[in-house]
Design an enzyme around this catalytic site. Sequence first.
Site, mmCIF file in Angstrom:
data_model
loop_
_atom_site.group_PDB
_atom_site.id
_atom_site.type_symbol
_atom_site.label_atom_id
_atom_site.label_comp_id
_atom_site.label_asym_id
_atom_site.label_seq_id
_atom_site.Cartn_x
_atom_site.Cartn_y
_atom_site.Cartn_z
ATOM 1 C CG ASP A 50 60.380 36.323 70.352
ATOM 2 O OD1 ASP A 50 60.110 37.526 70.172
ATOM 3 O OD2 ASP A 50 59.521 35.424 70.330
ATOM 4 C CG HIS A 61 56.213 37.783 72.247
ATOM 5 N ND1 HIS A 61 55.337 37.761 73.311
ATOM 6 C CD2 HIS A 61 57.073 36.744 72.449
ATOM 7 C CE1 HIS A 61 55.659 36.751 74.120
ATOM 8 N NE2 HIS A 61 56.708 36.129 73.614
ATOM 9 C CB SER A 99 25.582 12.636 68.807
ATOM 10 O OG SER A 99 26.733 12.146 69.479
ATOM 11 C CB SER A 130 62.614 36.647 53.710
ATOM 12 O OG SER A 130 62.638 35.632 54.672
ATOM 13 N NE ARG A 152 69.099 36.682 58.216
ATOM 14 C CZ ARG A 152 68.766 35.427 58.436
ATOM 15 N NH1 ARG A 152 69.626 34.620 59.007
ATOM 16 N NH2 ARG A 152 67.595 34.953 58.065
ATOM 17 C CD GLU A 212 37.046 9.640 66.202
ATOM 18 O OE1 GLU A 212 36.630 9.014 65.218
ATOM 19 O OE2 GLU A 212 36.370 10.486 66.810
ATOM 20 C CD GLN A 221 52.442 37.950 63.761
ATOM 21 O OE1 GLN A 221 51.948 39.037 63.465
ATOM 22 N NE2 GLN A 221 51.695 36.918 64.084
ATOM 23 N N GLY A 224 50.825 34.521 61.983
ATOM 24 C CA GLY A 224 51.017 35.524 60.943
ATOM 25 C C GLY A 224 50.252 35.219 59.662
ATOM 26 C CD GLN A 233 62.370 40.362 68.648
ATOM 27 O OE1 GLN A 233 62.208 40.989 69.690
ATOM 28 N NE2 GLN A 233 61.357 39.865 67.952
HETATM 29 P P1 NAD Z 1 59.713 33.913 61.892
HETATM 30 O O1 NAD Z 1 60.690 32.946 62.430
HETATM 31 O O2 NAD Z 1 58.546 33.410 61.134
HETATM 32 O O3 NAD Z 1 60.411 34.937 60.903
HETATM 33 C C1 NAD Z 1 61.455 35.742 61.256
HETATM 34 C C2 NAD Z 1 62.039 36.405 60.024
HETATM 35 O O4 NAD Z 1 63.090 37.235 60.493
HETATM 36 C C3 NAD Z 1 62.675 35.458 59.038
HETATM 37 O O5 NAD Z 1 61.794 35.119 58.025
HETATM 38 C C4 NAD Z 1 63.781 36.273 58.464
HETATM 39 O O6 NAD Z 1 63.279 36.986 57.326
HETATM 40 C C5 NAD Z 1 64.059 37.324 59.498
HETATM 41 N N1 NAD Z 1 65.373 37.227 60.143
HETATM 42 C C6 NAD Z 1 65.953 36.161 60.739
HETATM 43 N N2 NAD Z 1 67.161 36.497 61.212
HETATM 44 C C7 NAD Z 1 67.339 37.799 60.881
HETATM 45 C C8 NAD Z 1 68.399 38.721 61.068
HETATM 46 N N3 NAD Z 1 69.531 38.347 61.720
HETATM 47 N N4 NAD Z 1 68.240 39.970 60.600
HETATM 48 C C9 NAD Z 1 67.096 40.352 59.989
HETATM 49 N N5 NAD Z 1 66.082 39.528 59.778
HETATM 50 C C10 NAD Z 1 66.208 38.265 60.228
HETATM 51 O O7 NAD Z 1 59.269 34.857 63.121
HETATM 52 P P2 NAD Z 1 57.803 35.115 63.656
HETATM 53 O O8 NAD Z 1 57.238 33.850 64.176
HETATM 54 O O9 NAD Z 1 57.040 35.920 62.655
HETATM 55 O O10 NAD Z 1 58.103 36.015 64.946
HETATM 56 C C11 NAD Z 1 58.411 37.396 64.856
HETATM 57 C C12 NAD Z 1 57.925 38.094 66.114
HETATM 58 O O11 NAD Z 1 56.492 38.053 66.151
HETATM 59 C C13 NAD Z 1 58.385 37.446 67.411
HETATM 60 O O12 NAD Z 1 58.574 38.463 68.350
HETATM 61 C C14 NAD Z 1 57.213 36.571 67.804
HETATM 62 O O13 NAD Z 1 57.144 36.274 69.180
HETATM 63 C C15 NAD Z 1 56.063 37.480 67.381
HETATM 64 N N6 NAD Z 1 54.789 36.785 67.153
HETATM 65 C C16 NAD Z 1 54.746 35.740 66.267
HETATM 66 C C17 NAD Z 1 53.550 35.130 65.997
HETATM 67 C C18 NAD Z 1 53.469 34.064 64.911
HETATM 68 O O14 NAD Z 1 52.376 33.834 64.427
HETATM 69 N N7 NAD Z 1 54.524 33.439 64.450
HETATM 70 C C19 NAD Z 1 52.364 35.552 66.648
HETATM 71 C C20 NAD Z 1 52.435 36.650 67.525
HETATM 72 C C21 NAD Z 1 53.661 37.255 67.762
HETATM 73 MG MG MG Z 2 54.010 33.618 71.241
HETATM 74 MG MG MG Z 3 32.026 10.854 66.883
#
Ligand code: NAD
Ligand code: MG
Ligand code: MG
Length: 347
Positions: free
Chosen positions: A82, A107, A255, A52, A47, A230, A27, A133, A85
């Site tokens: 999550d 979220h 079909s 990243s 961090r 399949e 995201q 994302g 956080q």
């Molecule tokens: P992710 O695991 O893809 O990425 C998290 C990023 O956080 C890492 O790339 C890193 O850059 C950073 N990170 C990790 N530890 C850290 C720290 N200690 N300090 C600072 N940065 C740090 O996470 P995500 O899946 O994008 O999820 C992020 C939020 O979005 C969550 O709340 C999740 O529930 C929500 N969300 C995600 C999706 C999805 O498509 N993945 C969809 C909807 C909502």
């Molecule tokens: Mg989710």
């Molecule tokens: Mg078929």
Amino acid sequence: MKIFYDEDANLDIIKGMSVAIIGYGSQGHAHANNLKDSGVDVTVGLRSGSSSWTKAEEAGIKVEDVEGAVTGSDLVMVLAPDEFQKDIYEKQIQPNLKDGSILAFAHGFNIHFNKIIPDETTSVIMIAPKGPGHTVRSTYNDGGGVPSLIAVFKDDIKNKPFSAKDVALSYAKANGGTRAGVLETSFKEETETDLFGEQAVLCGGMTALIKAGYETLVEAGYSPEMAYFECLHETKLIVDLIHEGGIANMHYSISNTAEYGDYLSGPKVITEDTKVVMKEILANIQSGEFANQFLDDCRQSNDGSGGPVMKSNREATKNHSIEKVGSELRSKMKFLNNQKLVDKEKN
Ligand code: NAD
Ligand code: MG
Ligand code: MG
């Protein structure tokens, strides 16, 4: 139900703010790039030493450590995993949050399950795209967007001509969400339905269905390649038709034989018993039990890369023959590689 579109949101609100985005994962990279392309002043907080960091810099985005990004910003969007956080909020965000700045999430997990308890005077909002994302970024680039949810947990905005909801809508617009449609919900509703959807249907339910079908064919002596096409590859082709025009649209394209078989066998695979289990899954989510199970597993990780339950399941997935045969077959389908949603070098 009221659905908000571009004309219902004022982009100038978020363009008048400095926005810190914590995390540059699935995201984080999408929100940061979409907001920047919409003309918003964005700084990503990471961090030091995070892999990243260079990805964000190479995309032309300002990067600072979390404390630096939070300091002075008007809105902080928390897009770290999550499970981290609470710790990041308590140690790095809360102490640096300026008076009157807004805390945002994609979220409701940590707010709804009372893991993060924001200060009384902090406004707390949610802008949650209902899609991965990488799709949030790719659809924005194509001129579209991903349907999104907004919610206001606390509106403590003072002396401004806009409300916390206006800010959430403005952010959703900058992220492409109002191009597709934005629904207003609560932190409770978003959290519980999101967890249920990913567990019972979208991720857990679907991968279990694909694997069970694949295993049934392979155990009956059919080749893994046949079974892969399949049961896994064709899933997307069918889902595309459902996504475009609903279930009847898919039935129109397949079909009559396939449609008849659908009616006959679907209810044998997903039965009333399955719904009993789905209700148990929902209850486990609503009670907060799932959240605690997940956080307990994470706590047992020594390097933050997943606890014992997470790691053993990742390993089992990696070793499943559907993943091995799939990786070989996909490597031959060059067209799949032309427009990959996930490119681990960049996003
Ligand atoms: P992710 O695991 O893809 O990425 C998290 C990023 O956080 C890492 O790339 C890193 O850059 C950073 N990170 C990790 N530890 C850290 C720290 N200690 N300090 C600072 N940065 C740090 O996470 P995500 O899946 O994008 O999820 C992020 C939020 O979005 C969550 O709340 C999740 O529930 C929500 N969300 C995600 C999706 C999805 O498509 N993945 C969809 C909807 C909502
Ligand atoms: Mg989710
Ligand atoms: Mg078929």
